[in-house]
Design a protein around this motif. Structure first.
Motif, mmCIF file in Angstrom:
data_model
loop_
_atom_site.group_PDB
_atom_site.id
_atom_site.type_symbol
_atom_site.label_atom_id
_atom_site.label_comp_id
_atom_site.label_asym_id
_atom_site.label_seq_id
_atom_site.Cartn_x
_atom_site.Cartn_y
_atom_site.Cartn_z
ATOM 1 N N THR A 75 0.816 -1.213 0.000
ATOM 2 C CA THR A 75 0.000 0.000 0.000
ATOM 3 C C THR A 75 0.851 1.265 0.000
ATOM 4 O O THR A 75 0.321 2.358 -0.194
ATOM 5 C CB THR A 75 -0.921 0.007 1.230
ATOM 6 N N ALA A 76 2.145 1.139 0.237
ATOM 7 C CA ALA A 76 3.016 2.310 0.285
ATOM 8 C C ALA A 76 3.307 2.812 -1.131
ATOM 9 O O ALA A 76 3.150 2.091 -2.116
ATOM 10 C CB ALA A 76 4.322 1.974 0.995
ATOM 11 N N THR A 77 3.737 4.061 -1.209
ATOM 12 C CA THR A 77 4.105 4.641 -2.498
ATOM 13 C C THR A 77 5.335 3.930 -3.047
ATOM 14 O O THR A 77 6.296 3.672 -2.320
ATOM 15 C CB THR A 77 4.400 6.138 -2.343
ATOM 16 N N THR A 78 5.293 3.605 -4.327
ATOM 17 C CA THR A 78 6.385 2.847 -4.928
ATOM 18 C C THR A 78 7.014 3.620 -6.077
ATOM 19 O O THR A 78 6.427 4.554 -6.620
ATOM 20 C CB THR A 78 5.890 1.491 -5.455
ATOM 21 N N CYS A 79 8.219 3.207 -6.434
ATOM 22 C CA CYS A 79 8.896 3.740 -7.612
ATOM 23 C C CYS A 79 9.363 2.566 -8.459
ATOM 24 O O CYS A 79 9.457 1.432 -7.981
ATOM 25 C CB CYS A 79 10.076 4.627 -7.220
ATOM 26 N N SER A 80 9.639 2.827 -9.706
ATOM 27 C CA SER A 80 10.056 1.784 -10.633
ATOM 28 C C SER A 80 11.484 2.053 -11.087
ATOM 29 O O SER A 80 11.799 3.156 -11.538
ATOM 30 C CB SER A 80 9.114 1.735 -11.839
ATOM 31 N N LEU A 81 12.347 1.048 -10.957
ATOM 32 C CA LEU A 81 13.743 1.175 -11.360
ATOM 33 C C LEU A 81 14.072 0.097 -12.386
ATOM 34 O O LEU A 81 13.652 -1.051 -12.245
ATOM 35 C CB LEU A 81 14.678 1.040 -10.154
ATOM 36 N N SER A 82 14.826 0.479 -13.391
ATOM 37 C CA SER A 82 15.235 -0.477 -14.416
ATOM 38 C C SER A 82 16.350 -1.369 -13.872
ATOM 39 O O SER A 82 17.308 -0.884 -13.267
ATOM 40 C CB SER A 82 15.720 0.271 -15.660
ATOM 41 N N VAL A 83 16.205 -2.669 -14.104
ATOM 42 C CA VAL A 83 17.153 -3.650 -13.577
ATOM 43 C C VAL A 83 17.584 -4.579 -14.708
ATOM 44 O O VAL A 83 16.760 -4.996 -15.527
ATOM 45 C CB VAL A 83 16.518 -4.475 -12.436
ATOM 46 N N SER A 84 18.867 -4.888 -14.759
ATOM 47 C CA SER A 84 19.380 -5.872 -15.714
ATOM 48 C C SER A 84 20.017 -7.021 -14.946
ATOM 49 O O SER A 84 20.665 -6.815 -13.919
ATOM 50 C CB SER A 84 20.401 -5.237 -16.666
ATOM 51 N N ILE A 85 19.818 -8.235 -15.464
ATOM 52 C CA ILE A 85 20.323 -9.448 -14.819
ATOM 53 C C ILE A 85 21.144 -10.224 -15.837
ATOM 54 O O ILE A 85 20.682 -10.479 -16.957
ATOM 55 C CB ILE A 85 19.169 -10.324 -14.306
ATOM 56 N N SER A 86 22.345 -10.592 -15.463
ATOM 57 C CA SER A 86 23.216 -11.361 -16.349
ATOM 58 C C SER A 86 23.930 -12.443 -15.553
ATOM 59 O O SER A 86 23.980 -12.400 -14.323
ATOM 60 C CB SER A 86 24.244 -10.447 -17.040
#
Length: 201
Positions: A98-109
């Protein structure tokens, strides 16, 4: 007495040289968006544990057609998986939906020099709190099925697949499957995609 001022003709070569010098100086002083994004990032490793011997990032990500749906991105050349992941802006309650969220770009290798770990790069932030890092690790573990339960299920599947392939050639294709089916970082996203896919005609 009027002193004559000697004028030097401005040739095209001088202009070209001057333009090149200014361009080189501008390139040195100006950072590209990719370079700035590279600086504003955090890199950490996720140990594979018991799955290190059999885990394949490519086979896991490409095991289901969901990897081709937005916002998932798979680069077959670098074998890198990228997508945005959500983080709570509350350090004290990073798992609070329910908390305010942010979106971050993530790369996995899964680079060759790290056979027992995954390399995760988080863009758009210079640092991560321990709680936020734990939240990201949990989402990656869910997507790639790296929990202890998932590892046990994968091993059991491989045993059954090997036995079936030994008895009948039609099941030999199962040997190439690692026993892990790619999924989304949250159950809600999986449900939405499954419902939309089921209604496709």
């Amino acid at each position: 007495m009027i002193k004559k001022i000697r004028r030097f003709p401005i040739t095209s070569n001088w202009l070209d040289r001057k333009g090149r010098e200014e361009l080189m100086e501008a390139k040195e002083n100006t950072k590209t968006d990719e370079e700035e994004e590279e600086e504003e990032s955090v890199v950490f490793e996720i140990p594979l544990g018991e799955a290190a011997g059999t885990f394949s990032l490519e086979k896991t990500v490409c095991s289901h057609g969901l990897f081709m749906m937005s916002p998932n991105q798979w680069d077959p050349l670098s074998r890198t998986f990228s997508r945005p992941l959500r983080l709570s802006l509350s350090d004290s309650h990073p798992h609070d939906s329910t908390a305010t969220t942010c979106s971050l770009s993530v790369s996995i290798s899964h680079p060759p020099h790290l056979p027992r770990s995954l390399l995760v790069r988080v863009y758009g932030t210079p640092c991560l709190s321990p709680e936020h890092r734990e939240s990201l690790v949990g989402q990656v573990v869910r997507m790639l099925r790296l929990s202890e339960t998932d590892e046990r299920n994968a091993r059991e599947f491989r045993k059954v697949a090997e036995a079936a392939a030994a008895e009948e050639e039609n099941y030999s294709c199962l040997r190439g499957f690692g026993g892990r089916v790619f999924r989304s970082p949250t159950l809600f996203e999986d449900m939405v995609k499954c419902i939309l896919l089921c209604n496709c005609q």
